[in-house]
Design a protein around this motif. Structure first.
Motif, PDB file in Angstrom:
ATOM      1  N   VAL A  10       2.098  36.667   8.636  1.00 37.66           N
ATOM      2  CA  VAL A  10       2.587  36.467  10.001  1.00 37.66           C
ATOM      3  C   VAL A  10       3.923  37.188  10.128  1.00 37.66           C
ATOM      4  CG1 VAL A  10       3.323  34.763  11.713  1.00 37.66           C
ATOM      5  CG2 VAL A  10       1.438  34.222  10.145  1.00 37.66           C
ATOM      6  N   GLU A  11       4.059  37.980  11.177  1.00 37.43           N
ATOM      7  CA  GLU A  11       5.300  38.721  11.400  1.00 37.43           C
ATOM      8  C   GLU A  11       6.088  38.111  12.551  1.00 37.43           C
ATOM      9  OE1 GLU A  11       6.784  43.268  12.379  1.00 37.43           O
ATOM     10  OE2 GLU A  11       4.642  42.849  12.275  1.00 37.43           O
ATOM     11  N   SER A  12       7.372  37.893  12.307  1.00 34.67           N
ATOM     12  CA  SER A  12       8.270  37.474  13.377  1.00 34.67           C
ATOM     13  C   SER A  12       9.329  38.564  13.536  1.00 34.67           C
ATOM     14  CB  SER A  12       8.917  36.125  13.049  1.00 34.67           C
ATOM     15  OG  SER A  12       9.889  36.283  12.032  1.00 34.67           O
ATOM     16  N   ASP A  13      10.257  38.365  14.420  1.00 34.72           N
ATOM     17  CA  ASP A  13      11.313  39.365  14.620  1.00 34.72           C
ATOM     18  C   ASP A  13      12.170  39.567  13.372  1.00 34.72           C
ATOM     19  OD1 ASP A  13      10.505  39.813  17.213  1.00 34.72           O
ATOM     20  OD2 ASP A  13      11.977  38.441  18.082  1.00 34.72           O
ATOM     21  N   GLU A  14      12.380  38.510  12.606  1.00 30.70           N
ATOM     22  CA  GLU A  14      13.294  38.564  11.467  1.00 30.70           C
ATOM     23  C   GLU A  14      12.633  38.647  10.104  1.00 30.70           C
ATOM     24  OE1 GLU A  14      13.474  35.628  13.521  1.00 30.70           O
ATOM     25  OE2 GLU A  14      14.728  36.674  14.962  1.00 30.70           O
ATOM     26  N   GLU A  15      11.346  38.289  10.001  1.00 25.87           N
ATOM     27  CA  GLU A  15      10.749  38.165   8.670  1.00 25.87           C
ATOM     28  C   GLU A  15       9.230  38.296   8.682  1.00 25.87           C
ATOM     29  OE1 GLU A  15      12.140  34.298   7.602  1.00 25.87           O
ATOM     30  OE2 GLU A  15      11.045  33.339   9.197  1.00 25.87           O
ATOM     31  N   TYR A  16       8.703  38.474   7.475  1.00 20.43           N
ATOM     32  CA  TYR A  16       7.267  38.391   7.227  1.00 20.43           C
ATOM     33  C   TYR A  16       7.051  37.084   6.473  1.00 20.43           C
ATOM     34  CZ  TYR A  16       7.358  43.370   8.235  1.00 20.43           C
ATOM     35  OH  TYR A  16       7.547  44.588   8.834  1.00 20.43           O
ATOM     36  N   ILE A  17       6.075  36.314   6.903  1.00 18.64           N
ATOM     37  CA  ILE A  17       5.828  35.002   6.324  1.00 18.64           C
ATOM     38  C   ILE A  17       4.377  34.953   5.853  1.00 18.64           C
ATOM     39  CG2 ILE A  17       5.858  32.517   6.725  1.00 18.64           C
ATOM     40  CD1 ILE A  17       7.650  33.157   9.206  1.00 18.64           C
ATOM     41  N   LEU A  18       4.151  34.468   4.642  1.00 18.75           N
ATOM     42  CA  LEU A  18       2.803  34.257   4.138  1.00 18.75           C
ATOM     43  C   LEU A  18       2.457  32.781   4.271  1.00 18.75           C
ATOM     44  CD1 LEU A  18       3.077  36.583   1.095  1.00 18.75           C
ATOM     45  CD2 LEU A  18       1.454  36.839   2.960  1.00 18.75           C
ATOM     46  N   VAL A  19       1.336  32.527   4.919  1.00 16.49           N
ATOM     47  CA  VAL A  19       0.937  31.153   5.219  1.00 16.49           C
ATOM     48  C   VAL A  19      -0.544  30.956   4.908  1.00 16.49           C
ATOM     49  CG1 VAL A  19       2.661  30.869   7.043  1.00 16.49           C
ATOM     50  CG2 VAL A  19       0.410  31.710   7.639  1.00 16.49           C
ATOM     51  N   PHE A  20      -0.944  29.714   4.764  1.00 20.32           N
ATOM     52  CA  PHE A  20      -2.354  29.368   4.606  1.00 20.32           C
ATOM     53  C   PHE A  20      -2.974  28.987   5.937  1.00 20.32           C
ATOM     54  CE2 PHE A  20      -1.163  28.432   0.102  1.00 20.32           C
ATOM     55  CZ  PHE A  20      -1.939  29.426  -0.448  1.00 20.32           C
ATOM     56  N   SER A  21      -2.199  29.058   7.006  1.00 23.09           N
ATOM     57  CA  SER A  21      -2.683  28.765   8.350  1.00 23.09           C
ATOM     58  C   SER A  21      -1.799  29.548   9.314  1.00 23.09           C
ATOM     59  CB  SER A  21      -2.598  27.272   8.653  1.00 23.09           C
ATOM     60  OG  SER A  21      -1.256  26.866   8.778  1.00 23.09           O
ATOM     61  N   ARG A  22      -2.066  29.463  10.580  1.00 22.06           N
ATOM     62  CA  ARG A  22      -1.227  30.156  11.562  1.00 22.06           C
ATOM     63  C   ARG A  22       0.070  29.412  11.841  1.00 22.06           C
ATOM     64  NH1 ARG A  22      -1.269  35.374  12.362  1.00 22.06           N
ATOM     65  NH2 ARG A  22      -3.349  36.183  12.591  1.00 22.06           N
ATOM     66  N   ASP A  23       0.199  28.208  11.319  1.00 21.81           N
ATOM     67  CA  ASP A  23       1.411  27.412  11.500  1.00 21.81           C
ATOM     68  C   ASP A  23       2.504  27.958  10.591  1.00 21.81           C
ATOM     69  OD1 ASP A  23       3.387  25.508  11.779  1.00 21.81           O
ATOM     70  OD2 ASP A  23       2.182  23.869  10.962  1.00 21.81           O
ATOM     71  N   LYS A  24       3.532  28.571  11.177  1.00 11.24           N
ATOM     72  CA  LYS A  24       4.588  29.181  10.376  1.00 11.24           C
ATOM     73  C   LYS A  24       5.360  28.182   9.522  1.00 11.24           C
ATOM     74  CE  LYS A  24       6.340  31.890  13.769  1.00 11.24           C
ATOM     75  NZ  LYS A  24       7.276  32.857  14.346  1.00 11.24           N
ATOM     76  N   SER A  25       5.294  26.916   9.860  1.00 12.39           N
ATOM     77  CA  SER A  25       5.998  25.922   9.039  1.00 12.39           C
ATOM     78  C   SER A  25       5.255  25.658   7.729  1.00 12.39           C
ATOM     79  CB  SER A  25       6.183  24.621   9.812  1.00 12.39           C
ATOM     80  OG  SER A  25       4.939  23.980  10.032  1.00 12.39           O
ATOM     81  N   ASP A  26       4.029  26.141   7.621  1.00 11.82           N
ATOM     82  CA  ASP A  26       3.199  25.972   6.418  1.00 11.82           C
ATOM     83  C   ASP A  26       3.313  27.203   5.515  1.00 11.82           C
ATOM     84  OD1 ASP A  26       1.288  24.858   4.707  1.00 11.82           O
ATOM     85  OD2 ASP A  26      -0.387  25.676   5.840  1.00 11.82           O
ATOM     86  N   TRP A  27       4.508  27.770   5.423  1.00  9.76           N
ATOM     87  CA  TRP A  27       4.689  29.006   4.672  1.00  9.76           C
ATOM     88  C   TRP A  27       4.788  28.753   3.174  1.00  9.76           C
ATOM     89  CZ3 TRP A  27       9.120  29.815   1.802  1.00  9.76           C
ATOM     90  CH2 TRP A  27      10.218  28.993   2.082  1.00  9.76           C
ATOM     91  N   ILE A  28       4.391  29.789   2.411  1.00 10.06           N
ATOM     92  CA  ILE A  28       4.569  29.728   0.961  1.00 10.06           C
ATOM     93  C   ILE A  28       5.506  30.817   0.453  1.00 10.06           C
ATOM     94  CG2 ILE A  28       2.340  28.624   0.590  1.00 10.06           C
ATOM     95  CD1 ILE A  28       1.646  31.447  -0.721  1.00 10.06           C
ATOM     96  N   ALA A  29       5.687  31.870   1.260  1.00 10.49           N
ATOM     97  CA  ALA A  29       6.628  32.937   0.899  1.00 10.49           C
ATOM     98  C   ALA A  29       7.183  33.557   2.173  1.00 10.49           C
ATOM     99  CB  ALA A  29       5.934  34.001   0.060  1.00 10.49           C
ATOM    100  N   ARG A  30       8.453  33.924   2.101  1.00 13.78           N
ATOM    101  CA  ARG A  30       9.121  34.547   3.256  1.00 13.78           C
ATOM    102  C   ARG A  30       9.876  35.774   2.765  1.00 13.78           C
ATOM    103  NH1 ARG A  30      12.364  29.778   6.092  1.00 13.78           N
ATOM    104  NH2 ARG A  30      12.837  31.461   7.530  1.00 13.78           N
ATOM    105  N   PHE A  31       9.769  36.858   3.531  1.00 13.83           N
ATOM    106  CA  PHE A  31      10.442  38.099   3.198  1.00 13.83           C
ATOM    107  C   PHE A  31      11.254  38.553   4.405  1.00 13.83           C
ATOM    108  CE2 PHE A  31       6.702  37.790   0.570  1.00 13.83           C
ATOM    109  CZ  PHE A  31       7.132  38.196  -0.686  1.00 13.83           C
ATOM    110  N   ASP A  32      12.563  38.604   4.244  1.00 18.35           N
ATOM    111  CA  ASP A  32      13.463  38.997   5.320  1.00 18.35           C
ATOM    112  C   ASP A  32      13.309  40.491   5.610  1.00 18.35           C
ATOM    113  OD1 ASP A  32      15.983  39.905   6.626  1.00 18.35           O
ATOM    114  OD2 ASP A  32      16.489  37.777   6.396  1.00 18.35           O
ATOM    115  N   LYS A  33      13.165  40.834   6.876  1.00 19.36           N
ATOM    116  CA  LYS A  33      12.966  42.229   7.267  1.00 19.36           C
ATOM    117  C   LYS A  33      14.179  43.116   6.996  1.00 19.36           C
ATOM    118  CE  LYS A  33       9.410  42.076  10.782  1.00 19.36           C
ATOM    119  NZ  LYS A  33       9.125  42.348  12.206  1.00 19.36           N
TER     120      LYS A  33
END
Length: 60
Positions: A10-33
């Motif tokens: 999932v891509e947001s303005d500030e980061e790429y987030i890896l999730v097991f669902s579309r719910d960004k709060s259910d992330w397992i890894a985050r990468f700052d852009k």
């Protein structure tokens, strides 16, 4: 029917987030852009995990 869970990127303005669902709060890894390698690492992590799930499904 498979019950495997795949990673979604999932891509947001500030980061790429890896999730097991579309719910960004259910992330397992985050990468700052702000990090130049962020997309590459996030996409690689997603691909490696999802390929391992495909392999597991084929050989169970």
């Amino acid at each position: 029917m498979s019950k495997s869970i795949y990673l979604t990127l999932v891509e947001s303005d500030e980061e790429y987030i890896l999730v097991f669902s579309r719910d960004k709060s259910d992330w397992i890894a985050r990468f700052d852009k702000s990090w130049s390698e962020a997309y590459k690492w996030a996409k690689n992590m997603q691909n490696l995990y999802n390929q391992s799930m495909d392999h597991e499904i084929k050989y169970i």
